[in-house]
Design a protein around this motif. Structure first.
Motif, PDB file in Angstrom:
ATOM      1  N   LYS A 182     -38.308 -10.173 -37.741  1.00 25.79           N
ATOM      2  CA  LYS A 182     -37.098  -9.564 -37.191  1.00 25.79           C
ATOM      3  C   LYS A 182     -37.340  -8.150 -36.667  1.00 25.79           C
ATOM      4  N   TYR A 183     -37.888  -7.289 -37.508  1.00 25.50           N
ATOM      5  CA  TYR A 183     -38.002  -5.888 -37.125  1.00 25.50           C
ATOM      6  C   TYR A 183     -39.071  -5.672 -36.055  1.00 25.50           C
ATOM      7  N   THR A 184     -40.049  -6.550 -36.033  1.00 20.99           N
ATOM      8  CA  THR A 184     -41.104  -6.393 -35.034  1.00 20.99           C
ATOM      9  C   THR A 184     -40.570  -6.620 -33.640  1.00 20.99           C
ATOM     10  N   PHE A 185     -39.832  -7.718 -33.431  1.00 16.16           N
ATOM     11  CA  PHE A 185     -39.368  -7.900 -32.060  1.00 16.16           C
ATOM     12  C   PHE A 185     -38.094  -7.135 -31.744  1.00 16.16           C
ATOM     13  N   LEU A 186     -37.569  -6.374 -32.703  1.00 15.13           N
ATOM     14  CA  LEU A 186     -36.568  -5.362 -32.397  1.00 15.13           C
ATOM     15  C   LEU A 186     -37.243  -4.164 -31.721  1.00 15.13           C
ATOM     16  N   ILE A 187     -38.444  -3.824 -32.204  1.00  9.51           N
ATOM     17  CA  ILE A 187     -39.223  -2.738 -31.595  1.00  9.51           C
ATOM     18  C   ILE A 187     -39.627  -3.114 -30.175  1.00  9.51           C
ATOM     19  N   THR A 188     -40.063  -4.360 -29.979  1.00 12.15           N
ATOM     20  CA  THR A 188     -40.569  -4.754 -28.657  1.00 12.15           C
ATOM     21  C   THR A 188     -39.487  -4.676 -27.589  1.00 12.15           C
ATOM     22  N   ILE A 189     -38.262  -5.016 -27.932  1.00  6.45           N
ATOM     23  CA  ILE A 189     -37.222  -5.010 -26.896  1.00  6.45           C
ATOM     24  C   ILE A 189     -36.814  -3.586 -26.538  1.00  6.45           C
ATOM     25  N   LEU A 190     -36.898  -2.652 -27.494  1.00  2.49           N
ATOM     26  CA  LEU A 190     -36.629  -1.249 -27.193  1.00  2.49           C
ATOM     27  C   LEU A 190     -37.680  -0.700 -26.229  1.00  2.49           C
ATOM     28  N   LEU A 191     -38.928  -1.063 -26.464  1.00  4.60           N
ATOM     29  CA  LEU A 191     -40.015  -0.597 -25.607  1.00  4.60           C
ATOM     30  C   LEU A 191     -39.881  -1.173 -24.196  1.00  4.60           C
ATOM     31  N   MET A 192     -39.551  -2.447 -24.111  1.00  2.02           N
ATOM     32  CA  MET A 192     -39.403  -3.099 -22.814  1.00  2.02           C
ATOM     33  C   MET A 192     -38.230  -2.509 -22.026  1.00  2.02           C
ATOM     34  N   GLY A 193     -37.091  -2.377 -22.669  1.00  6.41           N
ATOM     35  CA  GLY A 193     -35.904  -1.897 -21.976  1.00  6.41           C
ATOM     36  C   GLY A 193     -36.055  -0.479 -21.460  1.00  6.41           C
ATOM     37  N   ALA A 194     -36.633   0.395 -22.265  1.00  4.52           N
ATOM     38  CA  ALA A 194     -36.815   1.786 -21.844  1.00  4.52           C
ATOM     39  C   ALA A 194     -37.771   1.877 -20.661  1.00  4.52           C
ATOM     40  N   SER A 195     -38.872   1.118 -20.690  1.00  8.09           N
ATOM     41  CA  SER A 195     -39.854   1.154 -19.595  1.00  8.09           C
ATOM     42  C   SER A 195     -39.237   0.668 -18.294  1.00  8.09           C
TER      43      SER A 195
END
Length: 566
Positions: free
Chosen positions: A96-109
């Motif tokens: 859960k927490y891992t792909f919460l981080i990934t979507i934050l990174l993707m959206g900001a970029s």
């Protein structure tokens, strides 16, 4: 211990004859929607590669487009590294927490791409920053897919993993569909000229809204039952990467998953959805909005078949559906793309048949014209001739001429003499006389091609849209065959304790490298060879390798127990 869907109290998989529960629907919806938004972010760039190439790169149209594709590919190249980083986190701290981080990174970029000034404003810093953002997107996506697929599979009842994970498989196509839809709407609202100038930024900026929705949804999700059980029992891996890739028993499966499954699946995926789009716009010169609509309709019609083939794999197995899709695709790509030319730009197809173009040249003077700076000039007569034809998307063949001879362009029965250019003293450009000769040659070539029936662009009135939709639908149908069952199969190949890491790496090497580089490699092959269909050899060869390796060395997995930690 609470009994979770698909498990007994002892952690064993059990069959389920019940319909989908409310919790299962929530798991699929939350995982899939977030992943749709992440694919939307990632594929915006690919859908707008031609426009972005002009904004951020120098050089002639072919060179700038190839470098735009290389930047697109940069996000794919780093995906396996994202799989390693986030896969390790996912196997150690949870899905859960891992792909919460990934979507934050993707959206900001993605949002920052929408704000980034072009080459004309900040010079070389523009493409450097753009490539950096693409790399961050690639790292994020490298951690996203494995987490979402694993999370859903570990919630799925026994006997329904193919169907459940097929919802995740629809997300890449739906993300592409969403990106095409928003691009089309923006183009329509602001107009084509404004869209090319600045409107292309709007879809990137809108990603911040999708990011907010995705984060809110994922914060409400629970950890996967298989991981929660393993963590409660103290069986999580302390070194998932070492277990997955340095232990030959597991490493062998990783290699087979790559060569015998994901490598072929990837090239079929990217040929059917991205190369087809680029072929319509770059080769057949169909206008962007029309090409986007055609692809979007084909995607919409074919998307339910991800679920069909996912569910079918629960009944008859996953392996032969995937390999069958690779084989059928490899056998039919040439006739399908020739038919796309016939129905998409019939004037071009007729001109190729009635007035074939040949470059007669000394092979020693014909070079592979891709330059990292986008500014190099190639003075040899063969290079000048082939560059003009490639920029015009003209299909041509090359015939060897005696050493030292000046290249000629033959259009039907007419011969046009090329020339060897003279460089300026700084060796950066043609001298004044050569520039004049180049302009005169271009005028003669364009006029001759036009007289022979070669169109500058596709005639909208002659485009057979129903037939194009049918052909594009068939290409996407192949995608659903190879992609629908792949998540379930990869999940089933590895034990719970290393699953996130182990399945993510072969998936992202296959899709990130073999698939993501496909548009760049295929268009570079076309530019080097002259035949507009020559780039298809790349996906055909890769798909056939997967068929052979998969048929003999990869085992069926649908009956595997995925709740075993070892």
């Amino acid at each position: 211990m609470a009994v979770t869907p698909g498990m007994t109290a002892g952690g064993k998989a059990v069959p389920s004859s019940q319909g989908m529960t409310k919790e299962e629907r929530k798991v699929i919806f939350a995982s899939s929607l977030g992943t749709v938004f992440e694919w939307y972010d990632f594929y915006l760039y690919g859908s707008l590669a031609a426009i972005i190439g002009k904004q951020f790169f120098l050089g002639d149209p072919t060179t700038s487009f190839i470098f735009a594709l290389l930047t697109f590919a940069a996000g794919f190249i780093v995906r396996p590294f994202g799989a390693l980083v986030f896969g390790r986190l996912g196997d150690m701290i949870g899905r859960k927490y891992t792909f919460l981080i990934t979507i934050l990174l993707m959206g900001a970029s993605t949002f920052i791409v929408g704000l980034l000034p072009g080459y004309a404003t900040i010079g070389i810093a523009a493409p450097i920053i753009l490539v950096t953002l693409r790399i961050l997107q690639g790292l994020a996506l490298g951690g996203e897919y494995g987490g979402a697929a694993t999370y859903v599979a570990e919630h799925a009842p026994e006997g329904k993993r193919g169907f459940f994970t097929a919802w995740i498989q629809t997300t890449a196509t739906m993300g592409l569909f969403l990106s095409l839809l928003i691009i089309l709407a923006t183009r329509t609202i602001v107009g084509e000229a404004e869209f090319t100038e600045w409107g292309w930024r709007i879809p990137f900026l809108l990603s911040v809204v999708l990011l907010g929705i995705s984060v809110w949804i994922r914060l409400s999700m629970n950890e996967s039952p298989a991981f929660a059980k393993m963590k409660a029992e103290g069986k999580t891996s302390k070194a998932p990467l070492s277990e997955a890739f340095l232990n030959w028993k597991n490493a062998k499966i990783v290699i087979l998953a790559l060569i015998g499954l994901t490598m072929g699946q990837a090239v079929v995926w990217y040929t059917g959805q991205f190369y087809a789009l680029f072929f319509l716009t770059q080769t057949l010169k169909i206008d962007g909005p029309t090409a986007n609509i055609l692809i979007a309709i084909a995607l919409l019609l074919a998307t339910p078949f991800f679920l069909f083939f996912g569910a079918l794999s629960d009944k008859i197995g996953r392996k032969w559906i995937i390999l069958g899709g690779c084989l059928i695709a490899a056998a039919t790509y040439f006739p399908i793309f020739k038919a796309i030319t016939h129905y998409g730009n019939p004037a071009l197809a007729q001109a190729i048949a009635t007035a074939p173009v040949t470059v007669v040249a000394d092979p020693a003077t014909c070079n592979f014209q891709v330059d990292p700076t986008g500014t190099a000039k190639f003075p040899a007569s063969c290079d000048i001739a082939t560059r003009m034809l490639t920029n015009a998307s003209v299909n041509y063949t090359t015939v060897d001429a005696p050493a030292g001879s000046v290249a000629q362009i033959k259009v039907g029965d007419k011969l046009i003499q090329s020339f060897n250019a003279v460089m300026t003293p700084d060796n950066l450009n043609f001298d004044a006389d050569s520039k004049a000769k180049e302009a005169a040659l271009k005028t003669e070539v364009v006029g001759t091609l036009k007289a022979a029936g070669y169109p500058e662009k596709a005639d909208p009135a002659r485009i057979n849209k129903p037939m194009l939709v049918l052909l594009l639908f068939i290409l996407v149908l192949y995608v659903t065959m190879v992609y629908g069952p792949i998540a379930a199969m990869l999940v089933e190949m590895f034990p719970t304790r290393i699953r996130y890491s182990a399945m993510s790496l072969p998936y992202h090497i296959g899709n990130g490298w073999f698939g993501g580089l496909l548009p760049t490699i295929s268009f570079a092959l076309v530019a080097a060879n002259g035949n507009i269909y020559y780039g298809l050899w790349y996906p055909i060869i890769i798909a056939l390798i997967t068929v052979v390796i998969g048929a003999f060395f990869v085992r069926e997995t649908k009956d595997n127990n995925i709740y075993a930690s070892d």
